[in-house]
Write a protein that holds these residues in place. Structure first.
Motif, PDB file in Angstrom:
ATOM      1  N   ARG A  83     -45.078  38.055 -48.385  1.00 42.70           N
ATOM      2  CA  ARG A  83     -44.153  37.783 -48.195  1.00 42.70           C
ATOM      3  C   ARG A  83     -44.139  36.129 -48.017  1.00 42.70           C
ATOM      4  NH1 ARG A  83     -41.180  42.053 -44.350  1.00 42.70           N
ATOM      5  NH2 ARG A  83     -40.084  39.922 -43.856  1.00 42.70           N
ATOM      6  N   GLY A  84     -43.282  35.436 -47.923  1.00 39.53           N
ATOM      7  CA  GLY A  84     -43.741  33.779 -47.732  1.00 39.53           C
ATOM      8  C   GLY A  84     -42.959  33.079 -47.088  1.00 39.53           C
ATOM      9  N   ALA A  85     -42.514  32.417 -46.354  1.00 37.34           N
ATOM     10  CA  ALA A  85     -41.282  31.312 -46.002  1.00 37.34           C
ATOM     11  C   ALA A  85     -41.433  29.832 -46.538  1.00 37.34           C
ATOM     12  CB  ALA A  85     -41.650  30.397 -44.261  1.00 37.34           C
ATOM     13  N   THR A  86     -40.054  29.637 -47.006  1.00 44.40           N
ATOM     14  CA  THR A  86     -39.933  28.749 -48.082  1.00 44.40           C
ATOM     15  C   THR A  86     -39.190  27.921 -47.361  1.00 44.40           C
ATOM     16  OG1 THR A  86     -37.562  29.908 -48.457  1.00 44.40           O
ATOM     17  CG2 THR A  86     -38.810  30.334 -49.638  1.00 44.40           C
ATOM     18  N   ASN A  87     -38.348  27.406 -46.161  1.00 43.40           N
ATOM     19  CA  ASN A  87     -37.439  26.627 -45.757  1.00 43.40           C
ATOM     20  C   ASN A  87     -35.712  26.545 -46.428  1.00 43.40           C
ATOM     21  OD1 ASN A  87     -38.755  26.934 -43.554  1.00 43.40           O
ATOM     22  ND2 ASN A  87     -40.223  24.669 -44.325  1.00 43.40           N
ATOM     23  N   CYS A  88     -35.926  28.162 -47.379  1.00 47.68           N
ATOM     24  CA  CYS A  88     -34.678  27.159 -47.738  1.00 47.68           C
ATOM     25  C   CYS A  88     -34.784  26.613 -48.942  1.00 47.68           C
ATOM     26  CB  CYS A  88     -33.196  27.604 -47.547  1.00 47.68           C
ATOM     27  SG  CYS A  88     -32.860  29.639 -46.355  1.00 47.68           S
ATOM     28  N   THR A  89     -35.643  25.546 -49.896  1.00 49.59           N
ATOM     29  CA  THR A  89     -35.797  24.808 -50.501  1.00 49.59           C
ATOM     30  C   THR A  89     -36.720  25.331 -51.664  1.00 49.59           C
ATOM     31  OG1 THR A  89     -38.421  24.102 -49.721  1.00 49.59           O
ATOM     32  CG2 THR A  89     -36.684  23.354 -49.028  1.00 49.59           C
ATOM     33  N   GLU A  90     -36.060  24.709 -52.491  1.00 50.11           N
ATOM     34  CA  GLU A  90     -36.714  25.203 -54.635  1.00 50.11           C
ATOM     35  C   GLU A  90     -38.027  25.224 -54.629  1.00 50.11           C
ATOM     36  OE1 GLU A  90     -35.144  24.465 -59.349  1.00 50.11           O
ATOM     37  OE2 GLU A  90     -34.265  23.201 -57.559  1.00 50.11           O
ATOM     38  N   GLU A  91     -38.323  23.799 -53.287  1.00 51.69           N
ATOM     39  CA  GLU A  91     -40.024  23.641 -54.051  1.00 51.69           C
ATOM     40  C   GLU A  91     -40.563  24.508 -53.430  1.00 51.69           C
ATOM     41  OE1 GLU A  91     -37.190  19.822 -54.604  1.00 51.69           O
ATOM     42  OE2 GLU A  91     -37.440  21.473 -52.689  1.00 51.69           O
ATOM     43  N   LEU A  92     -40.456  25.217 -52.118  1.00 48.44           N
ATOM     44  CA  LEU A  92     -41.786  25.788 -52.113  1.00 48.44           C
ATOM     45  C   LEU A  92     -41.126  27.582 -52.281  1.00 48.44           C
ATOM     46  CD1 LEU A  92     -41.648  25.248 -48.139  1.00 48.44           C
ATOM     47  CD2 LEU A  92     -43.043  25.130 -49.635  1.00 48.44           C
ATOM     48  N   GLY A  93     -39.725  28.007 -52.679  1.00 46.10           N
ATOM     49  CA  GLY A  93     -39.259  28.880 -53.947  1.00 46.10           C
ATOM     50  C   GLY A  93     -40.270  29.400 -54.824  1.00 46.10           C
ATOM     51  N   ILE A  94     -40.692  27.974 -55.706  1.00 42.05           N
ATOM     52  CA  ILE A  94     -41.887  28.117 -56.551  1.00 42.05           C
ATOM     53  C   ILE A  94     -42.708  27.706 -55.915  1.00 42.05           C
ATOM     54  CG2 ILE A  94     -42.586  26.545 -58.451  1.00 42.05           C
ATOM     55  CD1 ILE A  94     -40.068  24.672 -58.965  1.00 42.05           C
ATOM     56  N   ASN A  95     -43.347  27.234 -55.467  1.00 44.00           N
ATOM     57  CA  ASN A  95     -45.032  27.939 -54.797  1.00 44.00           C
ATOM     58  C   ASN A  95     -44.724  28.891 -54.625  1.00 44.00           C
ATOM     59  OD1 ASN A  95     -45.077  24.922 -55.644  1.00 44.00           O
ATOM     60  ND2 ASN A  95     -45.113  24.614 -53.202  1.00 44.00           N
ATOM     61  N   VAL A  96     -44.469  29.721 -53.647  1.00 42.78           N
ATOM     62  CA  VAL A  96     -44.663  30.910 -53.210  1.00 42.78           C
ATOM     63  C   VAL A  96     -44.334  32.298 -53.888  1.00 42.78           C
ATOM     64  CG1 VAL A  96     -43.822  32.978 -51.462  1.00 42.78           C
ATOM     65  CG2 VAL A  96     -43.549  30.716 -50.478  1.00 42.78           C
ATOM     66  N   ALA A  97     -43.752  31.855 -55.370  1.00 46.67           N
ATOM     67  CA  ALA A  97     -43.075  32.733 -56.188  1.00 46.67           C
ATOM     68  C   ALA A  97     -45.046  32.772 -57.047  1.00 46.67           C
ATOM     69  CB  ALA A  97     -41.682  33.078 -57.093  1.00 46.67           C
ATOM     70  N   GLU A  98     -45.285  31.121 -57.372  1.00 44.84           N
ATOM     71  CA  GLU A  98     -46.055  31.399 -57.675  1.00 44.84           C
ATOM     72  C   GLU A  98     -47.082  32.099 -57.815  1.00 44.84           C
ATOM     73  OE1 GLU A  98     -46.895  27.239 -58.174  1.00 44.84           O
ATOM     74  OE2 GLU A  98     -44.984  27.238 -60.966  1.00 44.84           O
ATOM     75  N   ASP A  99     -47.023  31.926 -56.339  1.00 42.70           N
ATOM     76  CA  ASP A  99     -48.515  32.632 -55.186  1.00 42.70           C
ATOM     77  C   ASP A  99     -47.722  34.295 -55.468  1.00 42.70           C
ATOM     78  OD1 ASP A  99     -49.163  30.362 -54.815  1.00 42.70           O
ATOM     79  OD2 ASP A  99     -48.974  30.674 -52.884  1.00 42.70           O
ATOM     80  N   LEU A 100     -47.238  34.526 -55.807  1.00 43.02           N
ATOM     81  CA  LEU A 100     -46.911  36.080 -55.551  1.00 43.02           C
ATOM     82  C   LEU A 100     -47.517  36.643 -56.957  1.00 43.02           C
ATOM     83  CD1 LEU A 100     -44.035  36.912 -53.434  1.00 43.02           C
ATOM     84  CD2 LEU A 100     -45.708  37.377 -53.275  1.00 43.02           C
TER      85      LEU A 100
END
Length: 304
Positions: A184-201
């Protein structure tokens, strides 16, 4: 279409309710940051003001989900401009001290979208019950996952109660299926961090079975990460929250399976109306639930 007709009628209903028939009122309306959800809320407030000529509203918005200083400056500016009430989606609990100063100056405060825990200064809270809405997402995941499946979680901003409730509610709704949470990871509700965290997962867990995103932009980001990784839609389940910011396209493409819709127009209109009534000495409910619903490709036309 039914939802649009309902919301279009809300402002007319409020206009005919008599709540804006006394002296003129000046309000402040503050939202967190520029995404369609908060734009919809602001448009609903503008519709309310248009339907109620005695109500003037001053608008303000922060720059991001962590723009605490920007929101504090907006509160202070609106008090200086002489507003009698502020309707606000608080970006962080630390803005409470600035709201306390506004209240000391005679300004009433209605919170929208999320609460400030252990703060008793609000006149009312107009919000989605985010915990119960999270349970809706968890119930969907429970219906499509089985024991042993893996799940990754894209959090919003950890520590913000409404966003935490979306995750905790989802986990309760999922109870009964023994799913392994692999990250699980924080995204700050942004698409950019959503991409990054999802890619890591996805990189760390090639057989990841499901992703849950607590906000709309990270859900859209996760959909992009899934597509970029070449993963077939049937091989992974993606569930989001907000039905905004690219989720419609992801649902249409089949990359996202479901999301939870809030009703931002209704939330804003109910919040502003409660503020007007409170300023005029009328009784208002402390907690006003604007509702939530599960959205899939099959029913999403009802929520546009």
């Amino acid at each position: 279409m039914k939802l649009r007709m309902l919301l279009a009628g809300l402002a007319l209903a409020f206009a005919g309710s008599g709540s804006a028939s006394a002296e003129d009122i000046k309000l402040g309306f503050i939202t967190k940051f520029p995404v369609p959800f908060f734009a919809t809320m602001e448009n609903a407030a503008k519709a309310y003001a248009e339907a109620n000529p005695g109500v003037e509203i001053v608008y303000g918005q922060g720059t991001s989900a962590t723009d605490i200083e920007g929101q504090i400056a907006l509160i202070e500016s609106m008090v200086t401009q002489g507003v009698q009430g502020i309707a606000i989606t608080p970006v962080d609990p630390t803005v409470a001290s600035t709201l306390d100063k506004a209240i000391e100056a005679g300004v009433k405060v209605v919170l929208m979208d999320n609460n400030i825990p252990d703060w008793d200064g609000r006149t009312a809270l107009a919000t989605t019950d985010n915990y119960n809405a999270g349970k809706i997402a968890g119930g969907y995941l429970k219906s499509v996952l089985k024991d042993g499946d893996t799940l990754g979680i894209l959090e919003g901003v950890p520590g913000v109660p409404s966003l935490d409730d979306r995750v905790n509610g989802m986990l309760e709704g999922l109870e009964g299926v023994n799913v392994n949470i692999v990250g699980r990871g924080a995204t700050n509700c942004t698409e950019e961090l959503g991409i990054n965290v999802a890619e890591d997962l996805l990189t760390a867990n090639p057989d990841l079975r499901a992703i849950y995103a607590a906000c709309g932009p990270p859900a859209a980001g996760a959909a992009r990460a899934i597509t970029n990784a070449g993963i077939a839609n049937d091989d992974i389940v993606l569930v989001g929250f907000d039905f905004c910011c690219g989720e419609e396209e992801a649902l249409e493409a089949g990359t996202e399976d479901a999301t939870v819709a809030q009703f931002p127009s209704k939330m804003a209109e109910l919040g502003v109306d409660a503020l007007v009534k409170a300023i005029r000495g009328e009784k208002v409910e402390s907690l006003i639930d604007s509702g939530a619903a599960l959205v899939t490709k099959d029913n999403m036309a009802e929520f546009k």
